[in-house]
Design an enzyme around this catalytic site. Structure first.
Site, mmCIF file in Angstrom:
data_model
loop_
_atom_site.group_PDB
_atom_site.id
_atom_site.type_symbol
_atom_site.label_atom_id
_atom_site.label_comp_id
_atom_site.label_asym_id
_atom_site.label_seq_id
_atom_site.Cartn_x
_atom_site.Cartn_y
_atom_site.Cartn_z
ATOM 1 N N ASP A 31 0.850 -1.195 0.000
ATOM 2 C CA ASP A 31 0.000 0.000 0.000
ATOM 3 C C ASP A 31 0.883 1.242 0.000
ATOM 4 O O ASP A 31 1.903 1.299 0.698
ATOM 5 C CB ASP A 31 -0.913 -0.011 1.235
ATOM 6 N N ASN A 87 -12.781 -2.728 2.845
ATOM 7 C CA ASN A 87 -13.660 -1.583 3.024
ATOM 8 C C ASN A 87 -14.747 -1.668 1.950
ATOM 9 O O ASN A 87 -14.443 -1.935 0.783
ATOM 10 C CB ASN A 87 -12.873 -0.280 2.891
ATOM 11 N N ALA A 93 -14.872 3.967 4.115
ATOM 12 C CA ALA A 93 -13.489 4.303 3.754
ATOM 13 C C ALA A 93 -12.990 3.621 2.483
ATOM 14 O O ALA A 93 -11.797 3.617 2.219
ATOM 15 C CB ALA A 93 -12.526 4.031 4.915
ATOM 16 N N GLN A 94 -13.910 3.076 1.667
ATOM 17 C CA GLN A 94 -13.444 2.562 0.374
ATOM 18 C C GLN A 94 -13.246 3.735 -0.573
ATOM 19 O O GLN A 94 -14.127 4.598 -0.719
ATOM 20 C CB GLN A 94 -14.460 1.567 -0.219
ATOM 21 N N SER A 95 -12.085 3.773 -1.217
ATOM 22 C CA SER A 95 -11.802 4.858 -2.166
ATOM 23 C C SER A 95 -11.549 4.330 -3.571
ATOM 24 O O SER A 95 -11.656 5.081 -4.542
ATOM 25 C CB SER A 95 -10.612 5.692 -1.697
ATOM 26 N N VAL A 96 -11.178 3.054 -3.691
ATOM 27 C CA VAL A 96 -10.932 2.462 -5.006
ATOM 28 C C VAL A 96 -11.956 1.340 -5.194
ATOM 29 O O VAL A 96 -11.980 0.379 -4.422
ATOM 30 C CB VAL A 96 -9.495 1.904 -5.120
ATOM 31 N N HIS A 100 -10.400 -5.042 -3.316
ATOM 32 C CA HIS A 100 -9.050 -5.335 -2.830
ATOM 33 C C HIS A 100 -9.119 -5.613 -1.340
ATOM 34 O O HIS A 100 -9.930 -5.024 -0.624
ATOM 35 C CB HIS A 100 -8.095 -4.161 -3.098
ATOM 36 N N HIS A 102 -7.024 -5.486 2.228
ATOM 37 C CA HIS A 102 -5.864 -4.955 2.940
ATOM 38 C C HIS A 102 -5.324 -6.065 3.846
ATOM 39 O O HIS A 102 -6.086 -6.652 4.637
ATOM 40 C CB HIS A 102 -6.265 -3.778 3.831
#
Ligand code: DGP
Length: 115
Positions: A31, A87, A93-96, A100, A102
């Site tokens: 990350d 997320n 808090a998911q941004s993409v 995926h 973590h």
């Protein structure tokens, strides 16, 4: 056609990334903004699934491959123990929106958020 996700661009070597694993269907990178001494992202090569809910419904075997990849990264880069976080949604808090996982490892007590 929608733009490729940031992760697809890393996969295609259009932008740099530190690869930890690369298999037929998944890959893993460190990350860019690590939250633990080991912080990897395990990502399916397909962009077909936005989040783990869609992935679990559409291809549970691929979700299992992500979990196996996380374990293999934790074995190689930590002590085999790890926290696995997905997320799901912007308010979580998911941004993409290319699913995926973590993978957090080598955690100090201070890295834990109370659970
Ligand atoms: P999430 O917030 O769950 O959608 O996680 C997205 C993660 O992706 C976030 O922790 C930062 C990471 N990230 C975003 N852009 C890049 C990038 O270009 N390279 C790498 N290695 N990580 C990225």
């Amino acid at each position: 056609m929608t733009e490729p996700s940031i992760f697809t661009r890393v996969l295609n070597r259009e932008i740099p990334g530190e690869f930890l694993l690369d298999t037929e269907r998944v890959f893993a990178i460190r990350d860019i903004n690590p939250q633990a001494p080991l912080h990897a992202l395990v990502i399916p090569k397909t962009e077909q699934y936005r989040d783990v809910t869609e992935l679990a419904a559409g291809d549970p075997a691929l979700l299992a491959e992500i979990v196996a990849a996380a374990k293999s990264i934790a074995d190689e880069h930590a002590n085999g123990e790890y926290r696995l976080i997905f997320n799901n949604g912007a308010s979580a808090a998911q941004s993409v929106f290319h699913v995926h996982a973590h993978v957090l490892g080598n955690l100090e007590e201070s890295d834990l958020v109370g659970f």
